[in-house]
Design a protein around this motif. Structure first.
Motif, PDB file in Angstrom:
ATOM      1  N   LEU A  21       0.905  -1.225  -0.058  1.00 32.01           N
ATOM      2  CA  LEU A  21      -0.086   0.057   0.075  1.00 32.01           C
ATOM      3  C   LEU A  21       0.686   1.320  -0.206  1.00 32.01           C
ATOM      4  O   LEU A  21       0.579   2.226  -0.603  1.00 32.01           O
ATOM      5  N   ASP A  22       2.043   1.140   0.720  1.00 33.82           N
ATOM      6  CA  ASP A  22       2.999   2.334   0.755  1.00 33.82           C
ATOM      7  C   ASP A  22       3.540   2.831  -0.678  1.00 33.82           C
ATOM      8  O   ASP A  22       3.518   3.804  -1.115  1.00 33.82           O
ATOM      9  N   ILE A  23       3.870   1.601  -1.304  1.00 30.78           N
ATOM     10  CA  ILE A  23       4.245   1.727  -2.754  1.00 30.78           C
ATOM     11  C   ILE A  23       3.114   2.392  -3.734  1.00 30.78           C
ATOM     12  O   ILE A  23       3.535   3.140  -4.540  1.00 30.78           O
ATOM     13  N   ILE A  24       2.046   1.840  -3.411  1.00 32.99           N
ATOM     14  CA  ILE A  24       0.834   2.258  -4.449  1.00 32.99           C
ATOM     15  C   ILE A  24       0.526   3.860  -4.068  1.00 32.99           C
ATOM     16  O   ILE A  24       0.528   4.543  -4.910  1.00 32.99           O
ATOM     17  N   ALA A  25       0.513   4.126  -2.855  1.00 38.24           N
ATOM     18  CA  ALA A  25       0.439   5.618  -2.397  1.00 38.24           C
ATOM     19  C   ALA A  25       1.577   6.545  -3.112  1.00 38.24           C
ATOM     20  O   ALA A  25       1.038   7.530  -3.620  1.00 38.24           O
ATOM     21  N   ARG A  26       2.540   5.889  -3.155  1.00 44.54           N
ATOM     22  CA  ARG A  26       3.772   6.774  -3.477  1.00 44.54           C
ATOM     23  C   ARG A  26       3.553   7.055  -5.278  1.00 44.54           C
ATOM     24  O   ARG A  26       3.558   8.007  -5.828  1.00 44.54           O
ATOM     25  N   ALA A  27       3.260   5.905  -5.907  1.00 47.91           N
ATOM     26  CA  ALA A  27       3.391   5.827  -7.402  1.00 47.91           C
ATOM     27  C   ALA A  27       1.921   6.686  -7.751  1.00 47.91           C
ATOM     28  O   ALA A  27       2.025   7.347  -8.747  1.00 47.91           O
ATOM     29  N   SER A  28       0.879   6.663  -6.895  1.00 51.07           N
ATOM     30  CA  SER A  28      -0.359   7.565  -7.130  1.00 51.07           C
ATOM     31  C   SER A  28       0.025   8.800  -7.509  1.00 51.07           C
ATOM     32  O   SER A  28      -0.981   9.811  -7.870  1.00 51.07           O
ATOM     33  N   LYS A  29       0.924   9.282  -6.448  1.00 46.77           N
ATOM     34  CA  LYS A  29       1.307  10.835  -6.299  1.00 46.77           C
ATOM     35  C   LYS A  29       2.247  11.128  -7.542  1.00 46.77           C
ATOM     36  O   LYS A  29       2.351  12.151  -7.917  1.00 46.77           O
ATOM     37  N   ILE A  30       2.813  10.123  -8.251  1.00 48.03           N
ATOM     38  CA  ILE A  30       3.851  10.618  -9.518  1.00 48.03           C
ATOM     39  C   ILE A  30       2.733  10.351 -10.853  1.00 48.03           C
ATOM     40  O   ILE A  30       3.247  11.241 -11.729  1.00 48.03           O
ATOM     41  N   PHE A  31       2.006   9.334 -10.780  1.00 48.81           N
ATOM     42  CA  PHE A  31       1.524   9.049 -12.022  1.00 48.81           C
ATOM     43  C   PHE A  31      -0.078   9.323 -12.014  1.00 48.81           C
ATOM     44  O   PHE A  31      -0.590   9.223 -11.056  1.00 48.81           O
ATOM     45  N   PRO A  32      -0.602   9.893 -13.325  1.00 51.28           N
ATOM     46  CA  PRO A  32      -1.875  10.051 -13.313  1.00 51.28           C
ATOM     47  C   PRO A  32      -2.967   8.954 -13.071  1.00 51.28           C
ATOM     48  O   PRO A  32      -3.894   9.143 -12.440  1.00 51.28           O
ATOM     49  N   LYS A  33      -2.255   7.829 -13.729  1.00 51.91           N
ATOM     50  CA  LYS A  33      -3.203   6.686 -13.210  1.00 51.91           C
ATOM     51  C   LYS A  33      -2.156   5.567 -13.137  1.00 51.91           C
ATOM     52  O   LYS A  33      -1.332   5.298 -13.719  1.00 51.91           O
ATOM     53  N   VAL A  34      -2.620   4.663 -12.011  1.00 47.63           N
ATOM     54  CA  VAL A  34      -2.005   3.414 -11.480  1.00 47.63           C
ATOM     55  C   VAL A  34      -2.963   2.209 -11.721  1.00 47.63           C
ATOM     56  O   VAL A  34      -3.907   2.397 -11.037  1.00 47.63           O
ATOM     57  N   ILE A  35      -2.480   1.277 -12.451  1.00 49.81           N
ATOM     58  CA  ILE A  35      -3.251  -0.014 -12.307  1.00 49.81           C
ATOM     59  C   ILE A  35      -2.516  -1.223 -11.480  1.00 49.81           C
ATOM     60  O   ILE A  35      -1.271  -1.346 -11.736  1.00 49.81           O
ATOM     61  N   ILE A  36      -3.060  -1.426 -10.663  1.00 45.72           N
ATOM     62  CA  ILE A  36      -2.521  -2.627  -9.750  1.00 45.72           C
ATOM     63  C   ILE A  36      -2.823  -4.025 -10.518  1.00 45.72           C
ATOM     64  O   ILE A  36      -4.198  -4.363 -10.712  1.00 45.72           O
ATOM     65  N   ALA A  37      -2.038  -4.753 -10.999  1.00 52.24           N
ATOM     66  CA  ALA A  37      -2.397  -5.947 -11.875  1.00 52.24           C
ATOM     67  C   ALA A  37      -2.019  -7.026 -11.173  1.00 52.24           C
ATOM     68  O   ALA A  37      -0.634  -7.354 -10.919  1.00 52.24           O
ATOM     69  N   ILE A  38      -3.096  -7.909 -10.839  1.00 51.92           N
ATOM     70  CA  ILE A  38      -2.692  -8.917  -9.907  1.00 51.92           C
ATOM     71  C   ILE A  38      -2.836 -10.031 -10.799  1.00 51.92           C
ATOM     72  O   ILE A  38      -3.568 -10.617 -11.834  1.00 51.92           O
ATOM     73  N   THR A  39      -1.697 -11.084 -10.271  1.00 51.05           N
ATOM     74  CA  THR A  39      -1.674 -12.457 -11.386  1.00 51.05           C
ATOM     75  C   THR A  39      -1.337 -13.601 -10.495  1.00 51.05           C
ATOM     76  O   THR A  39      -1.086 -13.382  -9.145  1.00 51.05           O
TER      77      THR A  39
END
Ligand code: COA
Length: 162
Positions: A21-39
Motif C-alpha cells: 500500500l505504501d508503494i501504491i500511495a507513492r506511485a499514485s502521487k507520481i502518475f495520473p493513473k496506476v493499475i494494480i495488476a494481480i496475477t
C-alpha cells in the motif's frame, strides 16, 4: 512527453500488505493513473485465490481515486501492450530484492524494448515485511494486524478461522 501515462504495479499480492500500500500511495502521487495488476506467480503456492486477492486489494485502495485494480494471466509484457502502458512499478525493500527485480526488469525490457521499470522504496517501517512473513506470523498465532490493511486483516481471519 505523454501526460496520460498509466503505470502498472504487478504482483501476486498474497495477501496485500501495508508495504504494498505504501508503494501504491507513492506511485499514485507520481502518475495520473496506476493499475494494480494481480496475477498468479507460478513459483508460489498462493493462500488466496486470484479473485480474493483482487477483492482484498480493491477494498484496500478504494480511497485512492487514480488507482484501479485488474488481474491478468500470461506475460506482463503482453498485458502492458493490451492496456497501452510501458511503465512497471516495483518496490525495492533491500539489497536482497535487487537481483530478482533486476532480472525481471531486464527480461521484460528484452521482451519489449519500450518497457521501463521504476523502483520505489517503501517507508523503512516496511523494509522487513513480506506476504510470506505475514502468513507465517498469522499461522503461528502472532499478531499481524499492523502489517496488513484492515480489509485484508478481516478476510484473513475469516478464511483461516482465526
Ligand atoms: N512491502 C512489503 N512487501 C513487499 C513489497 C513492499 N513494498 N514489495 C514486495 N514485497 C514482497 C511481497 O510481499 C512478496 O513477498 P513473498 O515473496 O513473501 O510473497 C514479494 O516481496 C514479492 O511479491 P509481489 O510484489 O507480490 O510480486 P511477485 O514477486 O509475486 O510477482 C510478478 C512477480 C507477478 C510481477 C511476475 O512473476 C510476473 O510478472 N509474472 C507474470 C508472468 C511474466 O511476465 N513472467 C516473466 C517475468 S520477467
Amino acid at each position: 512527453m505523454n501526460t496520460k501515462i498509466t503505470a502498472v504495479y504487478p504482483g501476486s499480492f498474497d495477501p496485500p500488505t501495508k508495504g504494498h500500500l505504501d508503494i501504491i500511495a507513492r506511485a499514485s502521487k507520481i502518475f495520473p493513473k496506476v493499475i494494480i495488476a494481480i496475477t498468479e506467480n507460478y513459483n508460489k503456492h498462493h493462500m488466496f485465490s486470484l479473485q480474493e486477492r483482487v477483492d482484498m486489494m480493491k477494498e484496500s485502495v478504494s480511497s485512492i481515486k487514480n488507482v484501479e485494480v485488474d488481474s491478468f494471466s500470461g506475460l506482463l509484457a503482453d498485458y502492458l501492450i493490451n492496456i497501452d502502458s510501458f511503465i512497471v512499478i516495483r518496490g525495492l525493500r533491500a539489497l536482497s530484492d535487487f537481483e530478482y527485480e533486476f532480472q525481471m526488469a531486464l527480461m521484460n525490457r528484452t521482451l519489449n524494448q519500450k518497457i521501463e521499470t521504476i523502483f520505489l522504496m517503501p517507508d523503512q517501517l516496511y523494509t522487513f515485511l513480506s506476504s510470506s512473513m505475514v502468513k507465517e506470523i498469522a499461522g503461528l498465532g502472532g499478531d499481524f494486524k499492523n502489517f496488513v490493511p484492515d480489509a485484508v486483516y478481516k478476510r484473513f481471519k475469516i478464511k483461516n478461522n482465526l
